[in-house]
Design an enzyme around this catalytic site. Structure first.
Site, PDB file in Angstrom:
ATOM      1  N   ARG A 165     -65.135  31.217 -61.599  1.00  0.00           N
ATOM      2  CA  ARG A 165     -65.071  32.363 -62.505  1.00  0.00           C
ATOM      3  C   ARG A 165     -64.589  33.579 -61.722  1.00  0.00           C
ATOM      4  O   ARG A 165     -65.006  33.814 -60.584  1.00  0.00           O
ATOM      5  CB  ARG A 165     -66.445  32.673 -63.139  1.00  0.00           C
ATOM      6  CG  ARG A 165     -66.895  31.658 -64.172  1.00  0.00           C
ATOM      7  CD  ARG A 165     -66.020  31.667 -65.411  1.00  0.00           C
ATOM      8  NE  ARG A 165     -66.477  30.735 -66.428  1.00  0.00           N
ATOM      9  CZ  ARG A 165     -66.132  29.456 -66.502  1.00  0.00           C
ATOM     10  NH1 ARG A 165     -65.322  28.951 -65.583  1.00  0.00           N
ATOM     11  NH2 ARG A 165     -66.570  28.684 -67.468  1.00  0.00           N
ATOM     12  N   GLU A 222     -59.154  38.004 -69.000  1.00  0.00           N
ATOM     13  CA  GLU A 222     -58.102  37.055 -69.348  1.00  0.00           C
ATOM     14  C   GLU A 222     -57.654  37.311 -70.794  1.00  0.00           C
ATOM     15  O   GLU A 222     -58.490  37.606 -71.640  1.00  0.00           O
ATOM     16  CB  GLU A 222     -58.625  35.618 -69.189  1.00  0.00           C
ATOM     17  CG  GLU A 222     -59.026  35.301 -67.753  1.00  0.00           C
ATOM     18  CD  GLU A 222     -59.588  33.890 -67.583  1.00  0.00           C
ATOM     19  OE1 GLU A 222     -59.711  33.167 -68.607  1.00  0.00           O
ATOM     20  OE2 GLU A 222     -59.915  33.500 -66.453  1.00  0.00           O
ATOM     21  N   HIS A 241     -56.052  29.859 -65.878  1.00  0.00           N
ATOM     22  CA  HIS A 241     -57.320  29.221 -66.259  1.00  0.00           C
ATOM     23  C   HIS A 241     -57.067  27.844 -66.876  1.00  0.00           C
ATOM     24  O   HIS A 241     -57.487  27.546 -68.003  1.00  0.00           O
ATOM     25  CB  HIS A 241     -58.104  30.103 -67.224  1.00  0.00           C
ATOM     26  CG  HIS A 241     -59.584  29.791 -67.209  1.00  0.00           C
ATOM     27  ND1 HIS A 241     -60.541  30.712 -67.523  1.00  0.00           N
ATOM     28  CD2 HIS A 241     -60.265  28.647 -66.918  1.00  0.00           C
ATOM     29  CE1 HIS A 241     -61.746  30.163 -67.436  1.00  0.00           C
ATOM     30  NE2 HIS A 241     -61.601  28.906 -67.070  1.00  0.00           N
TER      31      HIS A 241
END
Length: 307
Positions: free
Chosen positions: A235, A264, A283
């Site tokens: 993360r 994001e 991601h």
């Protein structure tokens, strides 16, 4: 029965075997394949008894949850809940069911890929090609180097196994202390500062909770070797991103492979302005059709079994 699926960007869930099984039972499934703002959720879920959340793509805070009048169940793919107000869910009597960590293999493969890509300077070579240059930039072998793993859960342990197969030595730091598994994997447990100072590659594999926000400060990151590589497929909130970008730009550390970010999607960010020794992915650690299909089956089966 009405089921709302949020975050199905790849349009995998509505065509899954589990969805077909539920449709044959007369259940109605609505799958939203675009990003959804939190404030849109109550209207979308007006007739839903269950919501399936694909990863953490759709945050739900207390004001949103308090408007979910018919919803009895949230079926969350994966184990992360930082995007949910779990206290509000409990107060509203909405049950939360999670799915097993079906993304382990994909995350491990991406982690190792980023290690290799950054160590062998893939980004810099790509930029050279784009400028019409043929330059063989020297890289770093992983064999014989030390990998420092922060967090030793299932993903960290699997990364250890693959790294050892590549000939790497592994040291681990666990925020909760060792539990004996280190011996089973033939790795050495060490303090955080020692791992940061002595490792050639640092890979982060902790589960995020708010108390760990920003714990990898500039002071800690500055302990890394000048040639060391930092990998984050966990993360982004663990890391002071501006400090990491500064250290990379000054070549105070060798480079980084980053799949996760505080905010994001990534927009204007120092990471994007210095990409010669940093490899970025959006991601995608869990984004394979294999994982999404496993998540679809598990999350919809949770709904089926609950009702």
């Amino acid at each position: 029965m009405n089921i709302l699926i949020l975050g199905d960007y790849e349009n995998v869930y509505s065509a899954s075997e589990a969805a077909e099984r539920l449709k044959n039972k007369g259940w109605h499934i609505t799958s939203i394949t675009r990003p959804v703002r939190s404030e849109e959720v109550p209207a979308l879920a007006e007739d839903a008894e269950a919501i399936v959340l694909v990863r953490e793509r759709t945050p739900m805070n207390r004001p949103v949850i308090e408007q979910l009048r018919k919803v009895k169940l949230i079926s969350q793919t994966g184990k992360g809940t930082a995007h949910l107000d779990t206290e509000a869910l409990e107060e509203m009597g909405i049950d939360l069911r999670k799915t097993p960590g079906g993304a382990k293999a994909s995350v491990v493969e991406l982690t190792i890929g980023l290690m290799i890509g950054v160590s062998r300077q893939f980004a810099l070579h790509q930029h050279s090609f784009q400028k019409g240059e043929w330059i063989q930039h020297p890289g770093m072998e992983l064999r014989g180097k030390q990998l420092g793993i922060l967090g030793f859960g299932s993903i960290g342990r699997e990364v250890t196994t693959v790294a050892q197969a590549l000939g790497m030595r592994v040291k681990v730091w666990r925020p909760t202390g060792g539990d004996g598994l280190e011996k089973d994997y033939k790795v050495e447990a060490a303090e955080l500062e020692e791992i940061l100072q002595t490792s050639d590659v640092i890979s982060l594999h902790m589960r995020f909770t708010p108390e760990w926000e920003g714990f990898l400060t500039k002071a800690k990151l500055s302990l890394m070797k000048k040639h060391a590589v930092f990998i984050n497929t966990s993360r982004g909130a663990f890391v002071e991103e501006d400090a990491l970008a500064e250290l990379i730009a000054k070549k105070s550390i060798g480079g980084a492979g980053i799949d996760v970010f505080r905010e994001e999607p990534l927009r204007d960010h120092p990471f994007l302005r210095n990409t010669d020794n940093i490899l970025l992915t959006p991601h995608i650690g869990y984004v394979t059709f294999d994982v999404l299909q496993r998540f679809a089956e598990a999350a919809l089966t949770n709904v089926e079994q609950y009702f």
